[in-house]
Design an enzyme around this catalytic site. Structure first.
Site, PDB file in Angstrom:
ATOM      1  N   TYR A   1       0.894  -1.281  -0.092  1.00 55.57           N
ATOM      2  CA  TYR A   1       0.005  -0.045  -0.095  1.00 55.57           C
ATOM      3  C   TYR A   1       0.857   1.302  -0.017  1.00 55.57           C
ATOM      4  CZ  TYR A   1      -3.312  -3.132   1.597  1.00 55.57           C
ATOM      5  OH  TYR A   1      -4.319  -4.333   1.964  1.00 55.57           O
TER       6      TYR A   1
ATOM      7  N   ASN B   1     -19.137   3.169   9.857  1.00 56.02           N
ATOM      8  CA  ASN B   1     -18.939   2.043   9.760  1.00 56.02           C
ATOM      9  C   ASN B   1     -18.967   1.466  11.166  1.00 56.02           C
ATOM     10  OD1 ASN B   1     -18.923   2.074   6.915  1.00 56.02           O
ATOM     11  ND2 ASN B   1     -16.530   2.062   6.929  1.00 56.02           N
TER      12      ASN B   1
END
Length: 271
Positions: free
Chosen positions: A42, A236
């Protein structure tokens, strides 16, 4: 070492802007997340580490480093033994940590050779650089093979998992073998938000599509790690306490598979 308590986590794949990544990680820890997932692939480990440091240094945020499960993954091109040892230490330097809680083999491709790679991962655990080890994107056969080679127990297996790709076999193996199944892309990279059948279930449930998808994962013993920024970080987290009846979960279970969102040509299941 006690087993990992892997709660809903913050996925950081795609958080490419360092300032945004750092702010998002700090905000997630402030909101109550205690599991942060990154990877060499990443290219944001330094920003993730900065976010953890920022949150832990903020007296208004009630979090200590020991409270946070930090996971990273070794790039598939770095899976030769000497590269495993070297790049894991480089990851720690970027994260600003002396150890990670969970170290994954990211993809069993490229330089991955089970008999060579996995003992090097064991060595990192023995040296105290990783508390637990995991694998990611393994097939059932490769998972069984890794369990035979590793001295350390596999703490987690990270794979794509969402209502349109439910991974029943790997969920069953996680229960059988006693590790956590960690689900990346738990919102199907946003495809669920255009999925009429899933949206109808979410509408009837009274939950947002994101909360329902994440609550379904948690109810099915999958630890989801959604990427989120801004207000979605806190939204979330509502999935952890969402009250979803069994009938709604069963309706999600009954959805037909829509296939993978992430399907590399060299992935183990394509060989």
């Amino acid at each position: 070492m006690p087993p990992l308590d892997l709660s809903l986590g913050l996925g950081t794949s795609g958080l490419d802007d360092p300032a945004e990544c750092t702010a998002t990680v700090a905000a997630a820890l402030d909101a109550g997340y205690r599991h942060v997932d990154t990877a060499q692939m990443y290219d944001n480990e330094a920003a993730v580490g900065d976010g953890i440091e920022r949150a832990c240094a903020d007296p208004t945020v009630d979090v200590e480093r020991e409270d946070v499960i930090v996971a990273t993954k070794i790039h598939p091109t770095n899976l030769a033994p000497e590269d495993v040892r070297r790049t894991a230490r480089e990851s720690l330097d970027r994260l600003g940590l002396d150890r990670v809680d969970l170290l994954y083999v990211h993809w069993p491709t490229d330089a991955y050779e089970p008999e060579a790679t996995l003992p090097a991962v064991d060595e990192l655990r023995d040296d105290g650089l990783a508390d637990h080890v995991g694998v990611s994107n393994f097939t059932p056969d490769l998972l069984r093979e890794a369990r035979e080679i590793l001295d350390a127990p596999i703490a987690a297996h990270q794979v794509e998992c969402h209502p349109r790709f439910q991974q029943a076999e790997l969920r069953a193996l996680a229960e059988e073998f006693g590790h956590r199944l960690v689900g990346y892309s738990p919102l199907a990279r946003g495809a669920l938000f255009d999925d009429d059948a899933f949206l109808e279930i979410a509408d009837r449930s009274g939950h947002s599509p994101a909360v329902l998808a994440l609550a379904w994962a948690l109810a099915r013993d999958v630890t989801p790690i959604p990427k989120a920024t801004g207000d979605h970080v806190r939204e979330n987290l509502r999935a952890v306490d969402a009250d979803v009846p069994d009938s709604t979960l069963a309706a999600v279970d009954a959805l037909e598979s829509g296939g993978r969102q992430i399907d590399r040509d060299d992935a183990a299941w394509n060989r």
